[in-house]
Write an enzyme that holds these catalytic residues in place. Structure first.
Site, PDB file in Angstrom:
ATOM      1  N   HIS A  69       0.828  -1.202   0.000  1.00 61.60           N
ATOM      2  CA  HIS A  69       0.000   0.000   0.000  1.00 61.60           C
ATOM      3  C   HIS A  69       0.860   1.249   0.000  1.00 61.60           C
ATOM      4  CE1 HIS A  69       0.572  -0.747   4.411  1.00 61.60           C
ATOM      5  NE2 HIS A  69       0.688   0.574   4.469  1.00 61.60           N
ATOM      6  N   HIS A  99       3.964   7.051   3.869  1.00 59.19           N
ATOM      7  CA  HIS A  99       4.920   5.951   3.688  1.00 59.19           C
ATOM      8  C   HIS A  99       4.466   5.021   2.581  1.00 59.19           C
ATOM      9  CE1 HIS A  99       2.171   3.950   6.709  1.00 59.19           C
ATOM     10  NE2 HIS A  99       2.423   2.872   6.004  1.00 59.19           N
ATOM     11  N   GLU A 159       7.797   0.921   5.069  1.00 63.25           N
ATOM     12  CA  GLU A 159       7.331  -0.161   5.929  1.00 63.25           C
ATOM     13  C   GLU A 159       7.565  -1.477   5.207  1.00 63.25           C
ATOM     14  OE1 GLU A 159       3.094  -0.083   6.675  1.00 63.25           O
ATOM     15  OE2 GLU A 159       3.237  -1.492   8.356  1.00 63.25           O
TER      16      GLU A 159
END
Lengths: 134, 134
Positions: free
Chosen positions: A7, A79, A130
């Site tokens: 994502h 992010h 991440e």
């Protein structure tokens, strides 16, 4: 090592308004809001055919996105999350290459109930990364 | 309306260093650099299974990413690109909803030789959005 882009996370000051932008203006499917008190955010998912956009609104006193929104009051890209098969192997490889892992370096259970780590933006093209074990 | 996430663009001050981060540290496949003088950038593509990351380095005097890098010297996420089937219909829908299209509002031929438009970040959660007709 990295696999799919799981994502892109976009921090927003107003989740309802952000969801409306993606639903009404951009014509995308947007999930119902999910409060994630342990992670200090409320989330909606914009479902695209190949990946997701996560819109994040601060929740509670110590939201991890509060400082970002103070600097970017209109919101902004927060992010990117890449999938990995083995998060400990990925971490050890990155640390051996000199990259900095945020926090204590141990994976935490993330917003999708899977182990995650965050990597220092300065080591990754100014981008908070991440890693999520899938 | 929007379809796939075509790419996430990350502006970097040093394309070789950025490519090395994605190739050596993150273990991804990274293309050879492509100079795009008409667009004021040199680009590499990070090929993920479901989408691409584009690393952009300024090229020439009037690069459209120069101001961004002046504000973000280490680099950072610059824009997201969503695919649409019909860019004129998408534009007309967005303008009717009050969204601002950058420039003169007419699609240009983008870095992938396809018609593109950029949308005002203030109308899209603080995120610069590119639409690309596929």
């Amino acid at each position: 090592m990295i696999g799919r882009l799981n994502h892109v996370a976009i921090a927003v000051p107003d989740l309802e308004a952000g969801a409306a932008v993606y639903r009404a203006m951009l014509g995308a499917e947007v999930s119902a809001p999910q409060a994630q008190p342990k992670h200090g955010v409320t989330v909606v998912f914009v479902m695209l055919p190949n990946t997701k956009i996560e819109l994040l609104e601060p929740l509670g006193e110590d939201s991890p996105i509060a400082a970002f929104l103070a600097r970017n009051p209109a919101g902004g890209m927060h992010h990117v999350c890449y999938e990995v098969d083995d998060i400990l192997a990925a971490r050890d490889h990155l640390v051996a290459q000199g990259a900095r892992v945020l926090g204590d370096g141990e994976p935490k259970i993330g917003a999708h109930d899977k182990p995650v780590l965050f990597l220092h933006p300065k080591d990754f093209c100014g981008t908070l990364v991440e890693l999520e074990q899938v």
